[in-house]
Design a protein around this motif. Sequence first.
Motif, PDB file in Angstrom:
ATOM      1  N   PHE A   6      -4.906   4.098 -14.104  1.00  0.00           N
ATOM      2  CA  PHE A   6      -3.726   3.581 -13.406  1.00  0.00           C
ATOM      3  C   PHE A   6      -4.146   2.589 -12.326  1.00  0.00           C
ATOM      4  CE2 PHE A   6      -0.814   4.200  -9.722  1.00  0.00           C
ATOM      5  CZ  PHE A   6       0.320   3.614 -10.264  1.00  0.00           C
ATOM      6  N   LYS A   7      -5.099   2.986 -11.497  1.00  0.00           N
ATOM      7  CA  LYS A   7      -5.569   2.109 -10.424  1.00  0.00           C
ATOM      8  C   LYS A   7      -6.226   0.848 -10.988  1.00  0.00           C
ATOM      9  CE  LYS A   7      -7.485   5.770  -8.394  1.00  0.00           C
ATOM     10  NZ  LYS A   7      -8.289   6.596  -7.483  1.00  0.00           N
ATOM     11  N   GLN A   8      -6.966   0.993 -12.074  1.00  0.00           N
ATOM     12  CA  GLN A   8      -7.622  -0.154 -12.708  1.00  0.00           C
ATOM     13  C   GLN A   8      -6.597  -1.143 -13.256  1.00  0.00           C
ATOM     14  OE1 GLN A   8     -10.793  -1.070 -12.703  1.00  0.00           O
ATOM     15  NE2 GLN A   8     -10.317  -2.894 -13.885  1.00  0.00           N
ATOM     16  N   ALA A   9      -5.561  -0.629 -13.895  1.00  0.00           N
ATOM     17  CA  ALA A   9      -4.516  -1.508 -14.441  1.00  0.00           C
ATOM     18  C   ALA A   9      -3.831  -2.291 -13.326  1.00  0.00           C
ATOM     19  CB  ALA A   9      -3.492  -0.687 -15.228  1.00  0.00           C
ATOM     20  N   LEU A  10      -3.522  -1.616 -12.230  1.00  0.00           N
ATOM     21  CA  LEU A  10      -2.916  -2.328 -11.094  1.00  0.00           C
ATOM     22  C   LEU A  10      -3.856  -3.397 -10.569  1.00  0.00           C
ATOM     23  CD1 LEU A  10      -1.187   0.507  -9.008  1.00  0.00           C
ATOM     24  CD2 LEU A  10      -0.111  -1.116 -10.573  1.00  0.00           C
ATOM     25  N   ALA A  11      -5.136  -3.071 -10.471  1.00  0.00           N
ATOM     26  CA  ALA A  11      -6.125  -4.035  -9.978  1.00  0.00           C
ATOM     27  C   ALA A  11      -6.225  -5.251 -10.899  1.00  0.00           C
ATOM     28  CB  ALA A  11      -7.481  -3.362  -9.827  1.00  0.00           C
ATOM     29  N   GLU A  12      -6.237  -5.009 -12.210  1.00  0.00           N
ATOM     30  CA  GLU A  12      -6.317  -6.121 -13.166  1.00  0.00           C
ATOM     31  C   GLU A  12      -5.103  -7.029 -13.065  1.00  0.00           C
ATOM     32  OE1 GLU A  12      -7.465  -5.441 -17.283  1.00  0.00           O
ATOM     33  OE2 GLU A  12      -8.394  -3.553 -16.659  1.00  0.00           O
ATOM     34  N   LEU A  13      -3.960  -6.444 -12.766  1.00  0.00           N
ATOM     35  CA  LEU A  13      -2.743  -7.231 -12.610  1.00  0.00           C
ATOM     36  C   LEU A  13      -2.664  -7.909 -11.246  1.00  0.00           C
ATOM     37  CD1 LEU A  13      -0.255  -4.739 -14.274  1.00  0.00           C
ATOM     38  CD2 LEU A  13      -0.787  -7.050 -15.096  1.00  0.00           C
ATOM     39  N   GLY A  14      -3.504  -7.465 -10.324  1.00  0.00           N
ATOM     40  CA  GLY A  14      -3.445  -7.998  -8.973  1.00  0.00           C
ATOM     41  C   GLY A  14      -2.266  -7.432  -8.195  1.00  0.00           C
ATOM     42  N   TRP A  15      -1.827  -6.240  -8.589  1.00  0.00           N
ATOM     43  CA  TRP A  15      -0.674  -5.603  -7.966  1.00  0.00           C
ATOM     44  C   TRP A  15      -1.107  -4.500  -7.015  1.00  0.00           C
ATOM     45  CZ3 TRP A  15       3.109  -4.214 -12.556  1.00  0.00           C
ATOM     46  CH2 TRP A  15       3.570  -5.400 -13.152  1.00  0.00           C
ATOM     47  N   LYS A  16      -0.295  -4.309  -5.995  1.00  0.00           N
ATOM     48  CA  LYS A  16      -0.405  -3.129  -5.139  1.00  0.00           C
ATOM     49  C   LYS A  16       0.579  -2.107  -5.687  1.00  0.00           C
ATOM     50  CE  LYS A  16      -1.332  -5.961  -1.125  1.00  0.00           C
ATOM     51  NZ  LYS A  16      -0.832  -6.417   0.164  1.00  0.00           N
ATOM     52  N   GLN A  17       0.475  -0.888  -5.219  1.00  0.00           N
ATOM     53  CA  GLN A  17       1.431   0.134  -5.638  1.00  0.00           C
ATOM     54  C   GLN A  17       2.848  -0.281  -5.257  1.00  0.00           C
ATOM     55  OE1 GLN A  17       0.159   3.942  -4.157  1.00  0.00           O
ATOM     56  NE2 GLN A  17      -1.789   3.832  -5.241  1.00  0.00           N
ATOM     57  N   SER A  18       2.992  -0.946  -4.127  1.00  0.00           N
ATOM     58  CA  SER A  18       4.324  -1.395  -3.696  1.00  0.00           C
ATOM     59  C   SER A  18       4.894  -2.450  -4.644  1.00  0.00           C
ATOM     60  CB  SER A  18       4.265  -1.939  -2.269  1.00  0.00           C
ATOM     61  OG  SER A  18       3.366  -3.032  -2.181  1.00  0.00           O
ATOM     62  N   ASP A  19       4.029  -3.245  -5.272  1.00  0.00           N
ATOM     63  CA  ASP A  19       4.500  -4.228  -6.253  1.00  0.00           C
ATOM     64  C   ASP A  19       5.111  -3.521  -7.464  1.00  0.00           C
ATOM     65  OD1 ASP A  19       3.574  -6.437  -4.734  1.00  0.00           O
ATOM     66  OD2 ASP A  19       1.571  -6.207  -5.589  1.00  0.00           O
ATOM     67  N   LEU A  20       4.441  -2.459  -7.912  1.00  0.00           N
ATOM     68  CA  LEU A  20       4.966  -1.686  -9.033  1.00  0.00           C
ATOM     69  C   LEU A  20       6.325  -1.088  -8.665  1.00  0.00           C
ATOM     70  CD1 LEU A  20       4.591  -0.497 -11.889  1.00  0.00           C
ATOM     71  CD2 LEU A  20       3.430   1.435 -10.795  1.00  0.00           C
ATOM     72  N   CYS A  21       6.439  -0.591  -7.456  1.00  0.00           N
ATOM     73  CA  CYS A  21       7.715  -0.022  -6.998  1.00  0.00           C
ATOM     74  C   CYS A  21       8.813  -1.076  -7.024  1.00  0.00           C
ATOM     75  CB  CYS A  21       7.578   0.537  -5.587  1.00  0.00           C
ATOM     76  SG  CYS A  21       6.553   1.998  -5.483  1.00  0.00           S
ATOM     77  N   ALA A  22       8.512  -2.254  -6.536  1.00  0.00           N
ATOM     78  CA  ALA A  22       9.500  -3.326  -6.486  1.00  0.00           C
ATOM     79  C   ALA A  22       9.949  -3.751  -7.888  1.00  0.00           C
ATOM     80  CB  ALA A  22       8.933  -4.531  -5.739  1.00  0.00           C
ATOM     81  N   LYS A  23       9.028  -3.747  -8.843  1.00  0.00           N
ATOM     82  CA  LYS A  23       9.342  -4.186 -10.200  1.00  0.00           C
ATOM     83  C   LYS A  23      10.062  -3.124 -11.022  1.00  0.00           C
ATOM     84  CE  LYS A  23       5.267  -7.163 -10.231  1.00  0.00           C
ATOM     85  NZ  LYS A  23       5.930  -8.348  -9.803  1.00  0.00           N
ATOM     86  N   THR A  24       9.888  -1.855 -10.651  1.00  0.00           N
ATOM     87  CA  THR A  24      10.430  -0.773 -11.479  1.00  0.00           C
ATOM     88  C   THR A  24      11.463   0.097 -10.780  1.00  0.00           C
ATOM     89  OG1 THR A  24       8.635   0.707 -10.839  1.00  0.00           O
ATOM     90  CG2 THR A  24       8.314  -0.630 -12.849  1.00  0.00           C
ATOM     91  N   GLY A  25      11.644  -0.087  -9.483  1.00  0.00           N
ATOM     92  CA  GLY A  25      12.604   0.728  -8.759  1.00  0.00           C
ATOM     93  C   GLY A  25      12.091   2.110  -8.378  1.00  0.00           C
ATOM     94  N   LEU A  26      10.785   2.304  -8.444  1.00  0.00           N
ATOM     95  CA  LEU A  26      10.202   3.589  -8.068  1.00  0.00           C
ATOM     96  C   LEU A  26      10.251   3.792  -6.555  1.00  0.00           C
ATOM     97  CD1 LEU A  26       6.966   3.487 -10.237  1.00  0.00           C
ATOM     98  CD2 LEU A  26       8.864   5.071 -10.529  1.00  0.00           C
ATOM     99  N   GLU A  27      10.284   5.056  -6.153  1.00  0.00           N
ATOM    100  CA  GLU A  27      10.158   5.373  -4.737  1.00  0.00           C
ATOM    101  C   GLU A  27       8.727   5.076  -4.297  1.00  0.00           C
ATOM    102  OE1 GLU A  27      11.465   9.264  -3.668  1.00  0.00           O
ATOM    103  OE2 GLU A  27      13.260   9.128  -4.922  1.00  0.00           O
ATOM    104  N   LYS A  28       8.552   4.725  -3.038  1.00  0.00           N
ATOM    105  CA  LYS A  28       7.240   4.311  -2.530  1.00  0.00           C
ATOM    106  C   LYS A  28       6.144   5.347  -2.727  1.00  0.00           C
ATOM    107  CE  LYS A  28       8.591   1.033   1.025  1.00  0.00           C
ATOM    108  NZ  LYS A  28       8.489   0.703   2.457  1.00  0.00           N
ATOM    109  N   LYS A  29       6.459   6.615  -2.622  1.00  0.00           N
ATOM    110  CA  LYS A  29       5.434   7.660  -2.695  1.00  0.00           C
ATOM    111  C   LYS A  29       4.992   7.981  -4.123  1.00  0.00           C
ATOM    112  CE  LYS A  29       6.933   9.945   1.519  1.00  0.00           C
ATOM    113  NZ  LYS A  29       7.404  11.187   2.112  1.00  0.00           N
ATOM    114  N   THR A  30       5.785   7.621  -5.104  1.00  0.00           N
ATOM    115  CA  THR A  30       5.496   8.016  -6.484  1.00  0.00           C
ATOM    116  C   THR A  30       4.157   7.490  -7.002  1.00  0.00           C
ATOM    117  OG1 THR A  30       7.849   8.243  -6.941  1.00  0.00           O
ATOM    118  CG2 THR A  30       6.395   8.034  -8.841  1.00  0.00           C
ATOM    119  N   PRO A  31       3.873   6.178  -6.919  1.00  0.00           N
ATOM    120  CA  PRO A  31       2.582   5.698  -7.437  1.00  0.00           C
ATOM    121  C   PRO A  31       1.383   6.316  -6.716  1.00  0.00           C
ATOM    122  CG  PRO A  31       4.080   3.872  -7.130  1.00  0.00           C
ATOM    123  CD  PRO A  31       4.720   5.067  -6.497  1.00  0.00           C
ATOM    124  N   SER A  32       1.532   6.601  -5.441  1.00  0.00           N
ATOM    125  CA  SER A  32       0.447   7.234  -4.693  1.00  0.00           C
ATOM    126  C   SER A  32       0.156   8.624  -5.249  1.00  0.00           C
ATOM    127  CB  SER A  32       0.822   7.330  -3.214  1.00  0.00           C
ATOM    128  OG  SER A  32      -0.183   7.998  -2.501  1.00  0.00           O
TER     129      SER A  32
END
Length: 73
Positions: A6-32
């Motif tokens: 999971f962390k590697q995929a985010l890194a390859e995309l150049g995304w932070k966990q907050s970027d994933l939240c913004a794109k998918t509507g997830l709560e901030k704590k979920t990716p953590s």
Amino acid sequence: MTPEQFKQALAELGWKQSDLCAKTGLEKKTPSRWATGVVPIPDWVSAYLGAMLDVRRLAAKYTDTKVAPPTEE
């Protein structure tokens, strides 16, 4: 998908966990929670990140400026 994948995929995309939240509507704590292994990562996350990585690779393939355009003869 493991927390490390999971962390590697985010890194390859150049995304932070907050970027994933913004794109998918997830709560901030979920990716953590996924990244630390507290909560299992749902299958859709692997599919979504895989699709985004595929899109990024395709975009790079077709927009690579190092490839010379075909010449007309």
